[in-house]
Design a protein around this motif. Sequence first.
Motif, PDB file in Angstrom:
ATOM      1  N   SER A  49     132.160  26.223 111.889  1.00  0.00           N
ATOM      2  CA  SER A  49     133.209  25.329 112.395  1.00  0.00           C
ATOM      3  C   SER A  49     132.683  24.447 113.518  1.00  0.00           C
ATOM      4  N   VAL A  50     131.938  25.053 114.435  1.00  0.00           N
ATOM      5  CA  VAL A  50     131.392  24.284 115.553  1.00  0.00           C
ATOM      6  C   VAL A  50     130.399  23.245 115.060  1.00  0.00           C
ATOM      7  N   GLU A  51     129.596  23.607 114.065  1.00  0.00           N
ATOM      8  CA  GLU A  51     128.619  22.655 113.522  1.00  0.00           C
ATOM      9  C   GLU A  51     129.327  21.464 112.890  1.00  0.00           C
ATOM     10  N   LYS A  52     130.425  21.717 112.194  1.00  0.00           N
ATOM     11  CA  LYS A  52     131.205  20.621 111.607  1.00  0.00           C
ATOM     12  C   LYS A  52     131.795  19.725 112.699  1.00  0.00           C
ATOM     13  N   GLU A  53     132.255  20.341 113.783  1.00  0.00           N
ATOM     14  CA  GLU A  53     132.821  19.560 114.886  1.00  0.00           C
ATOM     15  C   GLU A  53     131.760  18.698 115.556  1.00  0.00           C
ATOM     16  N   ILE A  54     130.550  19.230 115.674  1.00  0.00           N
ATOM     17  CA  ILE A  54     129.449  18.455 116.266  1.00  0.00           C
ATOM     18  C   ILE A  54     129.102  17.270 115.373  1.00  0.00           C
ATOM     19  N   ILE A  55     129.048  17.502 114.068  1.00  0.00           N
ATOM     20  CA  ILE A  55     128.742  16.410 113.131  1.00  0.00           C
ATOM     21  C   ILE A  55     129.820  15.334 113.206  1.00  0.00           C
ATOM     22  N   ALA A  56     131.092  15.752 113.265  1.00  0.00           N
ATOM     23  CA  ALA A  56     132.198  14.795 113.352  1.00  0.00           C
ATOM     24  C   ALA A  56     132.151  14.018 114.664  1.00  0.00           C
ATOM     25  N   SER A  57     131.788  14.689 115.740  1.00  0.00           N
ATOM     26  CA  SER A  57     131.697  14.023 117.044  1.00  0.00           C
ATOM     27  C   SER A  57     130.546  13.037 117.085  1.00  0.00           C
ATOM     28  N   ASN A  58     129.427  13.391 116.465  1.00  0.00           N
ATOM     29  CA  ASN A  58     128.289  12.471 116.402  1.00  0.00           C
ATOM     30  C   ASN A  58     128.627  11.216 115.607  1.00  0.00           C
ATOM     31  N   ALA A  59     129.428  11.392 114.557  1.00  0.00           N
ATOM     32  CA  ALA A  59     129.833  10.231 113.766  1.00  0.00           C
ATOM     33  C   ALA A  59     130.732   9.304 114.579  1.00  0.00           C
ATOM     34  N   ALA A  60     131.609   9.877 115.394  1.00  0.00           N
ATOM     35  CA  ALA A  60     132.535   9.068 116.193  1.00  0.00           C
ATOM     36  C   ALA A  60     131.881   8.473 117.431  1.00  0.00           C
ATOM     37  N   ALA A  61     130.718   9.022 117.841  1.00  0.00           N
ATOM     38  CA  ALA A  61     130.061   8.555 119.065  1.00  0.00           C
ATOM     39  C   ALA A  61     129.701   7.080 118.990  1.00  0.00           C
ATOM     40  N   LEU A  62     129.509   6.562 117.781  1.00  0.00           N
ATOM     41  CA  LEU A  62     129.229   5.135 117.591  1.00  0.00           C
ATOM     42  C   LEU A  62     130.294   4.262 118.236  1.00  0.00           C
ATOM     43  N   PHE A  63     131.517   4.757 118.294  1.00  0.00           N
ATOM     44  CA  PHE A  63     132.633   3.944 118.772  1.00  0.00           C
ATOM     45  C   PHE A  63     133.125   4.351 120.164  1.00  0.00           C
ATOM     46  N   PHE A  64     132.329   5.134 120.895  1.00  0.00           N
ATOM     47  CA  PHE A  64     132.750   5.542 122.241  1.00  0.00           C
ATOM     48  C   PHE A  64     132.878   4.338 123.179  1.00  0.00           C
ATOM     49  N   SER A  65     132.017   3.346 123.002  1.00  0.00           N
ATOM     50  CA  SER A  65     132.113   2.075 123.739  1.00  0.00           C
ATOM     51  C   SER A  65     132.117   2.279 125.251  1.00  0.00           C
ATOM     52  N   LYS A  66     131.178   3.066 125.743  1.00  0.00           N
ATOM     53  CA  LYS A  66     131.135   3.372 127.176  1.00  0.00           C
ATOM     54  C   LYS A  66     130.148   2.486 127.932  1.00  0.00           C
ATOM     55  N   ASN A  67     128.917   2.447 127.458  1.00  0.00           N
ATOM     56  CA  ASN A  67     127.844   1.753 128.161  1.00  0.00           C
ATOM     57  C   ASN A  67     127.405   0.530 127.362  1.00  0.00           C
ATOM     58  N   THR A  68     127.524  -0.641 127.953  1.00  0.00           N
ATOM     59  CA  THR A  68     127.170  -1.881 127.255  1.00  0.00           C
ATOM     60  C   THR A  68     125.740  -1.860 126.742  1.00  0.00           C
ATOM     61  N   LEU A  69     124.830  -1.329 127.550  1.00  0.00           N
ATOM     62  CA  LEU A  69     123.413  -1.366 127.197  1.00  0.00           C
ATOM     63  C   LEU A  69     123.055  -0.441 126.038  1.00  0.00           C
ATOM     64  N   ASP A  70     123.984   0.423 125.606  1.00  0.00           N
ATOM     65  CA  ASP A  70     123.744   1.235 124.411  1.00  0.00           C
ATOM     66  C   ASP A  70     123.879   0.416 123.132  1.00  0.00           C
ATOM     67  N   TYR A  71     124.432  -0.787 123.256  1.00  0.00           N
ATOM     68  CA  TYR A  71     124.737  -1.588 122.072  1.00  0.00           C
ATOM     69  C   TYR A  71     123.965  -2.908 122.041  1.00  0.00           C
ATOM     70  N   THR A  72     123.023  -3.086 122.950  1.00  0.00           N
ATOM     71  CA  THR A  72     122.234  -4.323 122.957  1.00  0.00           C
ATOM     72  C   THR A  72     121.132  -4.267 121.906  1.00  0.00           C
ATOM     73  N   ILE A  73     120.559  -5.418 121.595  1.00  0.00           N
ATOM     74  CA  ILE A  73     119.650  -5.549 120.467  1.00  0.00           C
ATOM     75  C   ILE A  73     118.375  -4.728 120.628  1.00  0.00           C
ATOM     76  N   ASN A  74     117.966  -4.436 121.855  1.00  0.00           N
ATOM     77  CA  ASN A  74     116.744  -3.663 122.050  1.00  0.00           C
ATOM     78  C   ASN A  74     116.895  -2.204 121.618  1.00  0.00           C
TER      79      ASN A  74
END
Length: 587
Positions: free
Chosen positions: A139-164
């Motif tokens: 169950s925990v492994e599934k939750e980690i996988i689901a959280s990793n998938a959603a991390a793309l949209f956390f939108s916290k740090n601008t520099l995580d999404y720059t072209i570099n």
Amino acid sequence: MKKFIHKTNQYLLENHPLVWNTKLLWVLALALILHGLFFVFGFLAITNPEVLHEYSAKSIFFENGTIYISIIISILTLVLWLIFLFKNNAFKSFYPTSRLQLFKQFLIYLIVIFFSTTFYISHNFGVKSYISFKYDEKSVEKEIIASNAAALFFSKNTLDYTINQRSYPAPFDTLYCETYNGITQKKDSLSLKFLDYNYRFYTLYKKDGALNQMATDSSYKGYVYFKTKDTIRTYFFKDSIFDVSSYVQTENPSYFNYSNNFYLSQKNRLEQENLQYNYTEYNDYEYEKFNYRAGYNKNNRLWNKLGYDLLKRNDPNEIKKILSDFLMICNQYKIKHNLNVDNWFDMVYHPNDNFELKNLIRNQPKEEFQFESSTPKTAIDTFYKDHITNYYLDNDALHRVFENIEDIKESNPLFKTIHFFIWFAFFFSSLVFMFRITGLRPLLFTIISIGVLTMLVILLTVLYEYITRSTGNSIEYFVSYLTLVLGSIILSIPLFYIKKIKKFIVAICLNISILGFTLYIFLIITIISLHQSAACVENYSYYNNDVCFNLLSSLGMHWSFILFTINLLFIYFYSKIIKNWKALPEG
């Protein structure tokens, strides 16, 4: 109950007088009951998932005050035991006592003190049992996988999404990106730009060499970074600028660029490449404003591919399902947020604008946000102020939840603390043993003598250093051998001069020997290791000193068990000397 206790004591007195005399049965029964209670306390300590939001939740024994309860109960248990123990001292009353009986007494003291002071272990096993019962691995492994998938949209740090940050698809998986921030530089047609950040991509070529090739061969200078495998070190150098403009739809931050991961499960670790960058090629001013993104990072490439493919599929229902699953996990662990699927989806879903980052999410509610400058100092601060929303998500707390769950499951409360508790029990059981054998007055003078000898060693060391002006290993050798000589003299007195020296002085040497024999053996091992290290430095170069054998470091913490076993054997054989000392006339 009173009748049962009387019958049990009578049986022990007639059949097992040593057990009766030391009250082993009753104190062990009490200790086991207390261990059971502390196990229950530990099992109930983390029933609230908010406890897992903090760092190192397995240390709750210290955080919630249980440690103070444990100390108080341990003291009360031992005091009560000592009161009954000292009511009858068979050895003091000159009852017939064999060497084996003396050794058994010491073992009983050791067992009683160990079980009366190790409630921490039971508490931690309770915590571990609850976590293993409540949060199964699948169950925990599934939750980690689901959280990793959603991390793309956390939108916290601008520099995580720059072209570099782009590591996928080709050619980004093999390119090296230099990022310059704030350095006056003319932008060329092959560079990309976002605010005051300039990005330039390079192809790399590599060159293999020995571990220390760069120190003797100037052709290896100017590398970007190197990585090492076995005895081969591969250096990477900038080759030529690569024009990525045709592969980039936007220079602004975009979800296509995200190549990080939220949480890596301990049982699903990806191979991390150890890249050593060359910091010597840039002056201090450039170093402060210089940023690297290395290619060939298998982990970032994989994570970037997962997000990239998701966005390319452009399925709103799939994205909403990812967000919904993640928010369910947050609610389960009581993670603070004010998001719902619809408003989060509206903030991140912009396929017509190349999925650019248009909204930023806070870490905590706006009214709790401690630092938010009203006057932006840099362009990136302005970008943040223009794009920050009132939505928040404490994803760091969820990261700590997964970290705590895995950390507690992987922990071994017994192995982590056994060394401390066995030596703690040995020290205090030795004090009780010494008191039972020699009495209070020799015991007090033993403590005073140890303090005087310690001061003597310190003063002689200072005097030696002052006279010889020696430093480093010379001082270590002097202290080690001086302590070895003093220890040998103290050990030899009860062995060879028991009838030639005053009984009181022999008693002090007996006590010091019982308490310090382990340190004596450890000192011998340390001296041998010092000589081994010195011989190693003489016979091997600096870069090959890892081939040297060192007795002390070879077994690591296993020395604790070895020395403990040696000490028990010493107590057993030394019991004969104790009997001979006790038989001496006073005066």
